[in-house]
Write a protein that holds these residues in place. Structure first.
Motif, PDB file in Angstrom:
ATOM      1  N   ASN A  72       0.824  -1.221   0.000  1.00 45.63           N
ATOM      2  CA  ASN A  72       0.000   0.000   0.000  1.00 45.63           C
ATOM      3  C   ASN A  72       0.854   1.266   0.000  1.00 45.63           C
ATOM      4  O   ASN A  72       0.627   2.184   0.798  1.00 45.63           O
ATOM      5  CB  ASN A  72      -0.940   0.006   1.224  1.00 45.63           C
ATOM      6  CG  ASN A  72      -1.762  -1.255   1.319  1.00 45.63           C
ATOM      7  OD1 ASN A  72      -2.378  -1.668   0.350  1.00 45.63           O
ATOM      8  ND2 ASN A  72      -1.760  -1.875   2.479  1.00 45.63           N
ATOM      9  N   SER A 103       0.662   4.968  -5.588  1.00 44.59           N
ATOM     10  CA  SER A 103      -0.671   5.364  -6.062  1.00 44.59           C
ATOM     11  C   SER A 103      -0.982   4.778  -7.435  1.00 44.59           C
ATOM     12  O   SER A 103      -2.083   4.266  -7.660  1.00 44.59           O
ATOM     13  CB  SER A 103      -0.778   6.892  -6.115  1.00 44.59           C
ATOM     14  OG  SER A 103      -0.502   7.448  -4.851  1.00 44.59           O
ATOM     15  N   LYS A 163      -1.832   1.402  -3.305  1.00 40.18           N
ATOM     16  CA  LYS A 163      -2.700   1.894  -2.243  1.00 40.18           C
ATOM     17  C   LYS A 163      -4.149   1.561  -2.579  1.00 40.18           C
ATOM     18  O   LYS A 163      -4.471   1.155  -3.702  1.00 40.18           O
ATOM     19  CB  LYS A 163      -2.552   3.413  -2.078  1.00 40.18           C
ATOM     20  CG  LYS A 163      -1.157   3.875  -1.713  1.00 40.18           C
ATOM     21  CD  LYS A 163      -1.104   5.393  -1.665  1.00 40.18           C
ATOM     22  CE  LYS A 163       0.308   5.891  -1.356  1.00 40.18           C
ATOM     23  NZ  LYS A 163       0.385   7.369  -1.356  1.00 40.18           N
TER      24      LYS A 163
END
Length: 555
Positions: free
Chosen positions: A436, A439, A467
């Protein structure tokens, strides 16, 4: 007499007296109870159960018999609380609740209602109408009572005369009632006194018997203690004499043991001195022998070391020759790899197009980047970044992007444009990232270079690293286009296999991606004015986009 009877207290005596009085009351009630009628609505067991559960503190000594028809005087013989309870039992066939007793007693004791009015009120209630109990002469007496109350309130003088007249007329009955009540109270009083006296005499006799037994037991205990005291004194004398004798014998034994131990000590010392001397001589002889043996061994070791040094020198010389040869081979291989990297860069420049053309094609993905921008810690990773056109486009639009490529020539090309690019294997770099943490992950013209296992790892690791709500964009040649699938795909010798869009969709879904889209780009449009229908599908296969991208999201 057992132990429980010996420890009787005054409280227990009084409790027993109360129990005896209650017992006699119950026996008296049983004698006065009439046989229950056949048409009784409430059973005897139900009545006892209700009474025991709700009215233990309001037991009625005399109960009205349960039947469907009464004379009014059957209720009027009861007074106060007994009247209220028997009125409920007779008319409503149940015992009253505590609040009902308090309510009707309040009316009766405050002279708000008399007995006739209370009977009438219960009989004419909804519950009384359901029970439908007949009370003879209740109607006449109720209306006479009501008439008399209204009459005496209207004419005060007649009211007083009427009160005195009624009191005078009823005086014999009142006196007889008072005499009956007094006689009953006297009988109960003397019965209770007799019970108390009987119980008192019984427990006094028990107490006296217990006291006499206690005195006898105390005498026996005293005599036992005296006997025990004499026995203990005799035992004490015996023990003193016996201990003194045994102590004398033990002292003599200890003296003998001390003497024997001194002799044993001398003997042990002699043995130890002899053994020490023998061991000393043996050690000296062994040391001399060991010294000679060690010297011989040292000579052998020295000779062995000399031989080993010669062998090591020969091996070292051979290793140096082998190392120099390997170094030459590695230098040759590195130069060849660098040459391949340079060749591939030239290959890209010729067949992929100029930087400006490539950047123009990649601008089609900018709307997807803007839509996915979370504005907080928004970062982009481009794997297999090549010449860095996408990284440069992201930098121009204000996004933070990092590129990864294993080709050193490509990385040096990116450095010329001051782009943030790392020389590394793309999958190894991806595996080193935290969960995570990224992006968006992009890869343009990279998937077709990977083997099957590497391709699966690419989707799995991308899903792990992205993420929440992160996005992937992977572009690859579109084999659906006939020219690409039959010709241009094979221009690049490093390509593995063509990848149909359904294949990448399956891999993405298996890894967990959702909302997957396929975007086709770079159409050829070779034939745009054909109006026939027979070859329409075939022409579409020529005109369809030469590349396609798979876009997926991590929910």
């Amino acid at each position: 007499m057992n132990t429980n009877e010996q420890n009787i207290t005054v409280e227990q005596i009084m409790e027993n007296i109360r129990e005896e009085i209650e017992k006699r009351k119950n026996e008296s009630n049983k004698k006065n109870e009439l046989q229950k009628p056949a048409n009784d609505i409430t059973s005897d067991n139900d009545t006892k159960q209700i009474t025991s559960l709700r009215y233990q503190d309001f037991a009625v000594e005399n109960k009205i018999p349960l039947q469907q028809s009464y004379h009014v005087n059957q209720f009027l013989i009861f007074n106060d609380r007994d009247f209220v309870i028997n009125a409920f039992i007779g008319i409503l066939k149940r015992h009253p609740e505590l609040k009902e007793i308090e309510y009707y007693l309040g009316l009766l004791r405050s002279f708000s209602l008399n007995k006739i009015e209370i009977l009438w009120k219960l009989r004419t209630s909804n519950e009384g109408l359901i029970r439908c109990v007949s009370i003879r002469h209740i109607t006449r007496k109720y209306y006479l009572t009501r008439f008399f109350k209204i009459f005496k309130n209207k004419i005060p003088i007649i009211k007083n005369l009427a009160v005195w007249f009624i009191a005078f007329v009823r005086l014999p009955k009142i006196l007889k009632y008072i005499e009956t009540v007094d006689r009953t109270n006297n009988i109960r009083y003397y019965e209770n006194i007799d019970v108390i006296n009987t119980m008192f005499r019984k427990y006094t006799l028990d107490i006296n018997q217990n006291l006499s037994m206690l005195q006898e037991n105390s005498k026996n205990i005293f005599l036992s203690m005296e006997n025990m005291k004499n026995e203990l004194s005799a035992l004490d004398r015996f023990l003193k004499t016996d201990i003194e004798n045994k102590f004398t014998i033990l002292s003599e034994q200890i003296k003998n043991i001390i003497n024997e131990s001194s002799d044993l000590k001398n003997y042990v010392q002699e043995i130890q001195e002899n053994k020490i001397n023998k061991i000393k001589l043996e050690i000296e002889s062994n040391i001399s022998n060991m010294d000679k043996s060690i010297q011989n061994q040292l000579k052998d070791i020295e000779n062995g070391l000399n031989k080993f040094n010669l062998e090591i020198t020969d091996k070292t010389n051979e290793s140096l020759k082998y190392y120099n040869e390997i170094n030459k081979q590695l230098t040759k291989i590195i130069n060849q790899n660098q040459l391949q990297n340079d060749i591939y860069l030239s290959f890209e420049n010729r067949f992929r197009g100029t930087r400006e053309v490539t950047k123009k094609k990649l601008k089609a993905y900018l709307p997807y980047i803007k839509k996915a921008n979370s504005k907080t810690n928004f970062n982009i990773l481009d794997i297999g970044c090549g010449r860095g056109e996408w990284i440069e486009l992201m930098k121009e639009n204000g996004y933070q992007a990092i590129g990864v490529d294993i080709n050193r020539a490509m990385v040096e090309e990116c450095k010329k444009y001051e782009l943030d690019v790392i020389e590394s294997d793309a999958l190894e770099y991806l595996k080193a990232q935290k969960d995570n943490s990224i992006s968006i992950i992009t890869g343009f013209q990279i998937a077709e270079h990977l083997r099957f296992d590497k391709l699966i790892s690419l989707f799995d690791e991308s899903f792990r690293v992205l993420k929440s709500n992160g996005m992937i964009i992977f572009e690859t040649p579109n084999p659906e286009n006939i020219i690409v699938g039959s010709n241009t795909f094979y221009l690049d010798p490093t390509h593995e296999k063509p990848l149909p869009s359904d294949t990448l969709i399956f891999f993405a879904e298996t890894s967990g991606f959702r909302n997957i889209k396929i975007i086709k780009s770079s159409p050829l449009d070779l034939i745009d004015d054909y109006n026939g229908n027979n070859l329409k599908e075939l022409i579409e296969k020529f005109n369809v986009g030469q590349d396609y991208s798979i876009i997926g999201y991590k929910e």
